[in-house]
Motif scaffolding. Structure first.
Motif, PDB file in Angstrom:
ATOM      1  N   MET A  37       0.840  -1.200   0.000  1.00 19.23           N
ATOM      2  CA  MET A  37       0.000   0.000   0.000  1.00 19.23           C
ATOM      3  C   MET A  37       0.871   1.244   0.000  1.00 19.23           C
ATOM      4  O   MET A  37       0.570   2.212  -0.707  1.00 19.23           O
ATOM      5  CB  MET A  37      -0.913   0.015   1.230  1.00 19.23           C
ATOM      6  N   LEU A  38       1.967   1.194   0.772  1.00 17.70           N
ATOM      7  CA  LEU A  38       2.863   2.351   0.805  1.00 17.70           C
ATOM      8  C   LEU A  38       3.482   2.577  -0.576  1.00 17.70           C
ATOM      9  O   LEU A  38       3.518   3.708  -1.080  1.00 17.70           O
ATOM     10  CB  LEU A  38       3.950   2.136   1.861  1.00 17.70           C
ATOM     11  N   ILE A  39       3.950   1.475  -1.186  1.00 11.61           N
ATOM     12  CA  ILE A  39       4.529   1.591  -2.523  1.00 11.61           C
ATOM     13  C   ILE A  39       3.498   2.167  -3.494  1.00 11.61           C
ATOM     14  O   ILE A  39       3.792   3.049  -4.300  1.00 11.61           O
ATOM     15  CB  ILE A  39       4.988   0.205  -3.036  1.00 11.61           C
ATOM     16  N   TYR A  40       2.262   1.651  -3.388  1.00 12.95           N
ATOM     17  CA  TYR A  40       1.218   2.150  -4.298  1.00 12.95           C
ATOM     18  C   TYR A  40       0.998   3.642  -4.100  1.00 12.95           C
ATOM     19  O   TYR A  40       0.954   4.405  -5.058  1.00 12.95           O
ATOM     20  CB  TYR A  40      -0.098   1.393  -4.081  1.00 12.95           C
ATOM     21  N   VAL A  42      -8.651  -4.368 -14.374  1.00 17.15           N
ATOM     22  CA  VAL A  42      -8.586  -3.862 -12.998  1.00 17.15           C
ATOM     23  C   VAL A  42      -9.991  -3.799 -12.421  1.00 17.15           C
ATOM     24  O   VAL A  42     -10.257  -4.209 -11.297  1.00 17.15           O
ATOM     25  CB  VAL A  42      -7.932  -2.457 -12.961  1.00 17.15           C
ATOM     26  N   PHE A  43     -10.920  -3.330 -13.235  1.00 16.20           N
ATOM     27  CA  PHE A  43     -12.302  -3.228 -12.783  1.00 16.20           C
ATOM     28  C   PHE A  43     -12.848  -4.603 -12.401  1.00 16.20           C
ATOM     29  O   PHE A  43     -13.457  -4.775 -11.350  1.00 16.20           O
ATOM     30  CB  PHE A  43     -13.164  -2.612 -13.898  1.00 16.20           C
ATOM     31  N   CYS A  98     -13.281   5.904 -12.431  1.00 18.21           N
ATOM     32  CA  CYS A  98     -12.285   6.946 -12.697  1.00 18.21           C
ATOM     33  C   CYS A  98     -10.995   6.338 -13.233  1.00 18.21           C
ATOM     34  O   CYS A  98     -10.363   6.896 -14.134  1.00 18.21           O
ATOM     35  CB  CYS A  98     -11.980   7.740 -11.429  1.00 18.21           C
ATOM     36  N   LEU A  99     -10.603   5.180 -12.681  1.00 18.95           N
ATOM     37  CA  LEU A  99      -9.372   4.532 -13.164  1.00 18.95           C
ATOM     38  C   LEU A  99      -9.526   4.112 -14.618  1.00 18.95           C
ATOM     39  O   LEU A  99      -8.581   4.213 -15.404  1.00 18.95           O
ATOM     40  CB  LEU A  99      -9.036   3.313 -12.300  1.00 18.95           C
ATOM     41  N   ILE A 100     -10.720   3.623 -14.996  1.00 19.50           N
ATOM     42  CA  ILE A 100     -10.961   3.238 -16.400  1.00 19.50           C
ATOM     43  C   ILE A 100     -10.771   4.456 -17.292  1.00 19.50           C
ATOM     44  O   ILE A 100     -10.027   4.429 -18.279  1.00 19.50           O
ATOM     45  CB  ILE A 100     -12.385   2.660 -16.582  1.00 19.50           C
ATOM     46  N   ILE A 101     -11.436   5.567 -16.904  1.00 18.83           N
ATOM     47  CA  ILE A 101     -11.369   6.775 -17.741  1.00 18.83           C
ATOM     48  C   ILE A 101      -9.936   7.298 -17.804  1.00 18.83           C
ATOM     49  O   ILE A 101      -9.439   7.682 -18.861  1.00 18.83           O
ATOM     50  CB  ILE A 101     -12.317   7.856 -17.185  1.00 18.83           C
ATOM     51  N   TRP A 130       0.194  -2.338  -8.635  1.00 19.99           N
ATOM     52  CA  TRP A 130       0.293  -2.493  -7.175  1.00 19.99           C
ATOM     53  C   TRP A 130      -1.085  -2.488  -6.535  1.00 19.99           C
ATOM     54  O   TRP A 130      -1.327  -3.185  -5.552  1.00 19.99           O
ATOM     55  CB  TRP A 130       1.169  -1.397  -6.568  1.00 19.99           C
ATOM     56  N   LEU A 131      -1.995  -1.698  -7.099  1.00 14.20           N
ATOM     57  CA  LEU A 131      -3.362  -1.675  -6.567  1.00 14.20           C
ATOM     58  C   LEU A 131      -4.022  -3.036  -6.776  1.00 14.20           C
ATOM     59  O   LEU A 131      -4.667  -3.574  -5.880  1.00 14.20           O
ATOM     60  CB  LEU A 131      -4.165  -0.567  -7.262  1.00 14.20           C
ATOM     61  N   VAL A 132      -3.835  -3.581  -7.981  1.00 14.56           N
ATOM     62  CA  VAL A 132      -4.399  -4.906  -8.259  1.00 14.56           C
ATOM     63  C   VAL A 132      -3.775  -5.937  -7.327  1.00 14.56           C
ATOM     64  O   VAL A 132      -4.446  -6.835  -6.832  1.00 14.56           O
ATOM     65  CB  VAL A 132      -4.158  -5.290  -9.734  1.00 14.56           C
ATOM     66  N   PHE A 133      -2.475  -5.762  -7.064  1.00 11.60           N
ATOM     67  CA  PHE A 133      -1.814  -6.715  -6.166  1.00 11.60           C
ATOM     68  C   PHE A 133      -2.385  -6.631  -4.754  1.00 11.60           C
ATOM     69  O   PHE A 133      -2.591  -7.658  -4.107  1.00 11.60           O
ATOM     70  CB  PHE A 133      -0.292  -6.481  -6.144  1.00 11.60           C
ATOM     71  N   ILE A 134      -2.630  -5.413  -4.273  1.00 13.51           N
ATOM     72  CA  ILE A 134      -3.219  -5.275  -2.932  1.00 13.51           C
ATOM     73  C   ILE A 134      -4.548  -6.018  -2.887  1.00 13.51           C
ATOM     74  O   ILE A 134      -4.829  -6.772  -1.947  1.00 13.51           O
ATOM     75  CB  ILE A 134      -3.402  -3.788  -2.567  1.00 13.51           C
ATOM     76  N   GLY A 135      -5.361  -5.844  -3.948  1.00 11.89           N
ATOM     77  CA  GLY A 135      -6.635  -6.559  -4.015  1.00 11.89           C
ATOM     78  C   GLY A 135      -6.424  -8.058  -3.988  1.00 11.89           C
ATOM     79  O   GLY A 135      -7.031  -8.781  -3.187  1.00 11.89           O
TER      80      GLY A 135
END
Lengths: 339, 451
Positions: free
Chosen positions: A15-18, B75-76, A91-94, A58-63
């Motif tokens: 999370m910190l890295i992200y 990702v979604f 928002c991430l998609i856009i 990294w976000l996907v990895f946290i998930g």
């Protein structure tokens, strides 16, 4: 061996890295709003094109890490924060689409740039709201969320969203100072100090608000014997950072603001983690309550221990390859060459 | 009737189906193009012919945009599993979670880590380092399909676990990953990716050939992709056949739905080329059949017994038999058409007539999207045919969904539809524009002599 503890540390670290890596990219998106010229947008966005998808991973990895080590958390927290997280993902998609497609949009490029800014701001804001709602604590009974869909919409959470916006903008400003020169850099130096001050003010308010809003954290603070010393330390650190920032802006040292941004983020983040530990769903579900079966944790841990060091090495290598400053005159050429 | 079917479960199912359909358009091209680019760069390093470099430079941009669109749609998806299917996450997370975290650790980081170098590093790193980056991206895409197909095929044929306190506990990871349907799913999917890519490349080349730009680069692209199809499509049909025989053993209800077969026939089952399966009357209407074909294909004997839907109690039959039945036929028909295209193309190639027939270019261009259509149809057969289970025979889809209000998920579905249709609509349009216009003249001999 306490695999839950190891997994929790890995997730905290990721999370910190992200926050550092993607936070500075998101900050670039926020700062774009302060620049009118299309040329400046090219420079700013150009600096994150080679790295954004890696940082988002990294976000996907946290998930995925939560899913494999603490599956109940994955299910419960994601349903509890349904709407803010959903909006963050939209928002991430856009944002991803605008980074990818703007180079090919010709006359529509400025619309993509606008979308890029809005979605970067949205991502930060909803991330902050989700973080706020999470640390405030979620009403969970029997691993099912029992609150309503709009529980996240509180003043504290919105303030937390704004706090994230400011921190990310400050990080982004520091990151861009290292990557640019000339007029753009000059303008960024102009923003650095106000952003830092805002960042300090909101951080201080957070330190004061959190114990007031969240009784479990207040109890924790009170149990610290070194209570006053602790607060003295916070103030001292911020004082030192302020002096350094003043020095950096005054003498145009372009690497220092980013370092100070990192220090602030790491410091705030550490305090947040200490306040929550060992709860993974505040106020009372700890990491050991929701651990996956030991077999699952060990299996994925093997992969993580082998892969993560390699991932970190080539993340550094990638930043090293793209370490160069983006020259102003050549920006359009670079864009053309790469598109 | 229609309104009463709008439940949180159905909206969640539709939302996932929509998001995953949008997503699956992009990864096959990522997988296929990464291998194609690797081959091109290898050939270029080896032969030093600039023609390969030109084709590489043309496709790498398309690859980059396609990759970006794949990442954001993916990702979604990864978060939607937790949001809408929290009961599934709680129950099957101990198995699916580690498989997904392996996918991120070994594949996603590798792909996205080296993609930047592959795309923008050509001037910044040495040729060997760049080639290494391309290899890493290719390995990443292949590993990604390995892990995600392991997770998916485990949901089709779950093995290697026990259930304690209503939660799955993994016992044997080898059995979980290499579950009985895994090799068929993986190989079928990888071949699909290569076929989709070959068809896309062939279609692109055909478009340029129809514009009368017969440069060596375009010709070489066309020959390469048509000959790839000639080898891959028959192999794919064989693998698909073996896959269905594997499904016959492990998921007979799915096969029964594919066949639209309600009664046991002792004298061999015919294959319905056409038919309207009717769930209420438990019959398939207006059938047009080929005698014995089903038995022959599935059991390798004329009178072999095939499963029928009435053998299963109603609650265990696939919920939408019509969709499974017809998606299968669309997939098979397109497969056969691809086979015809590849065979004709290869014969023309042998006779040195490949670049003399305009009708063949047109036909290839029309067939270009058929790979993607067949891919989506095939996934509908697999996933809708798995219903009413989410983990086959273990957890029902009705038990997997999060407890939430229909309104909330309805609103998010509306937002998702709006955003996805606009964003991925523009994205796909951009991809198509990039394929049909060669603004940099990479494929055109006259303008540039390669850098």
């Amino acid at each position: 061996m306490d695999t839950s503890l190891i997994w929790a540390s890995i997730i905290i670290f990721s999370m910190l890295i992200y926050i550092i890596l993607d936070g500075s990219n998101l900050g670039v998106g926020i700062l774009c709003t302060c620049f009118q010229k299309k040329n400046a947008h090219d420079t700013l966005i150009q600096s994150i094109i080679p790295v954004w998808s890696g940082n988002e991973t990294w976000l996907v990895f946290i998930g995925a890490a939560l899913f494999s080590a603490f599956p109940a958390v994955y299910g419960v927290v994601l349903t509890a924060l349904y709407i803010p997280l959903f909006l963050m993902l939209i928002c991430l998609i856009i944002r991803g689409a605008s980074i990818t497609l703007r180079a090919y949009a010709k006359q529509f490029k400025r619309y993509w740039d606008t979308l890029f800014m809005i979605s970067s701001i949205g991502t930060c804001f909803f991330q902050g709201i989700s973080a706020g709602a999470w640390i405030t604590g979620l009403p969970i009974i029997n691993f099912t969320y029992v609150g309503t869909s709009l529980d996240w919409l509180t003043t504290f959470n919105i303030f937390c969203g704004i706090h994230f916006l400011i921190i990310y903008a400050f990080l982004g400003c520091g990151y861009m100072l290292c990557k640019t020169q000339g007029a753009i850099q000059k303008k960024l130096f102009f923003f650095a100090m106000p952003l830092y001050l805002l960042c300090t003010i909101t951080s201080m308010i957070m330190f004061l608000l959190v114990p007031r809003y969240i009784p479990s954290i207040l109890k924790k603070y009170q149990s610290f014997e070194i209570n006053y010393f602790f607060f003295f330390l916070i103030i001292l650190l911020y004082f030192l950072i302020s002096l350094t920032m003043y020095y950096a802006v005054r003498f145009k040292k372009n690497k220092i603001p980013f370092t100070m941004g990192l220090t602030t983020v790491i410091f705030n983040y550490t305090i947040a983690i200490i306040s929550l530990w060992p709860n993974i769903i505040p106020p009372n579900i700890s990491i050991w309550n929701v651990a996956a079966p030991i077999n699952s944790q060990i299996f994925s841990l093997i992969g993580a221990i082998i892969s993560l060091p390699i991932v970190i090495i080539y993340t550094i290598y990638r930043y090293w390859v793209f370490r160069t400053i983006i020259p102003i005159n050549n920006v359009t050429n670079i864009i053309k060459r790469n598109s | 009737m229609l309104l009463s079917s709008i439940t949180a479960l159905n909206v969640a199912r539709f939302q996932f189906a929509f998001a995953v359909t949008v997503h699956i358009i992009f990864p096959p091209l990522t997988i296929g193009l990464s291998v194609f680019l690797l081959v091109l760069e290898g050939l270029w390093l080896k032969t030093k012919k600039s023609i390969y470099q030109k084709i590489y430079k043309f496709w790498i941009k398309i690859f980059a945009v396609n990759f970006g669109l794949g990442v954001i749609s993916g990702v979604f998806l990864s978060f939607q599993i937790g949001q809408n299917w929290s009961q599934f996450s709680n129950f099957a997370g101990p198995v699916i979670g580690p498989l997904m975290s392996y996918e991120v650790l070994t594949a996603f980081f590798l792909e996205s880590g080296f993609l930047g170098i592959m795309l923008f590093g050509i001037k910044k790193v040495s040729r060997c380092a760049h080639f290494f980056a391309t290899i890493m991206v290719t390995i990443g895409t292949l590993l990604s399909s390995f892990w995600i197909m392991a997770a998916n095929s485990w949901m089709q044929t779950p093995r290697g676990f026990t259930i304690i306190d209503g939660i799955i506990h993994p016992t044997n990871w080898i059995e979980i990953i290499f579950n009985p349907s895994f090799p068929y799913h993986l190989i079928h999917m990888l071949l699909t990716a290569f076929i989709c890519t070959s068809l896309t490349i062939a279609g692109t080349a055909a478009w340029h050939l129809l514009q009368n730009t017969k440069t060596p680069a375009i010709k070489s692209m066309f020959t390469m992709s048509i000959s790839m199809l000639f080898y891959l499509v028959p192999l794919q049909i064989y693998v698909g056949h073996q896959h269905s025989r594997n499904t016959l053993i492990h998921q007979p209800a799915k096969i029964a739905a594919i066949e639209g077969n309600w009664e046991t026939k002792n004298n061999g089952t015919s294959f319905y080329v056409f038919g309207i399966p009717d769930t209420k009357q438990e019959k398939t209407h207006y059938t047009l059949k080929i005698p014995y074909l089903s038995s022959l294909l599935l059991t390798h004997s004329l009178k072999g017994k095939t499963p029928n839907l009435k053998n299963f109690i109603k609650e265990n039959r696939p919920t939408n038999i019509f969709l499974v039945f017809w998606s299968f036929r669309v997939m098979v028909l397109l497969g056969l058409l691809m086979m015809l295209l590849a065979t004709v193309g290869f014969i023309l190639h042998l006779k040195k007539q490949l670049f003399k027939k305009k009708w063949f270019y047109r036909w290839t261009l029309i067939m270009a999207p058929s790979g993607h259509v067949a891919l989506i149809a095939g996934w509908i057969v697999t996933e809708v045919g798995r219903q009413p289970w989410v983990v086959y025979g273990i957890q029902r889809t009705t038990d997997a969904v999060s407890t939430m209000k229909t309104q909330k998920i309805g609103v998010t579905l509306a937002i998702l539809l709006l955003v996805d249709i606009i964003i991925f609509g523009i994205g796909s349009y951009t991809l198509l524009t990039m394929m049909k216009t060669d603004t940099k003249g990479y494929l055109n001999k006259k303008t540039r002599s390669g850098r």
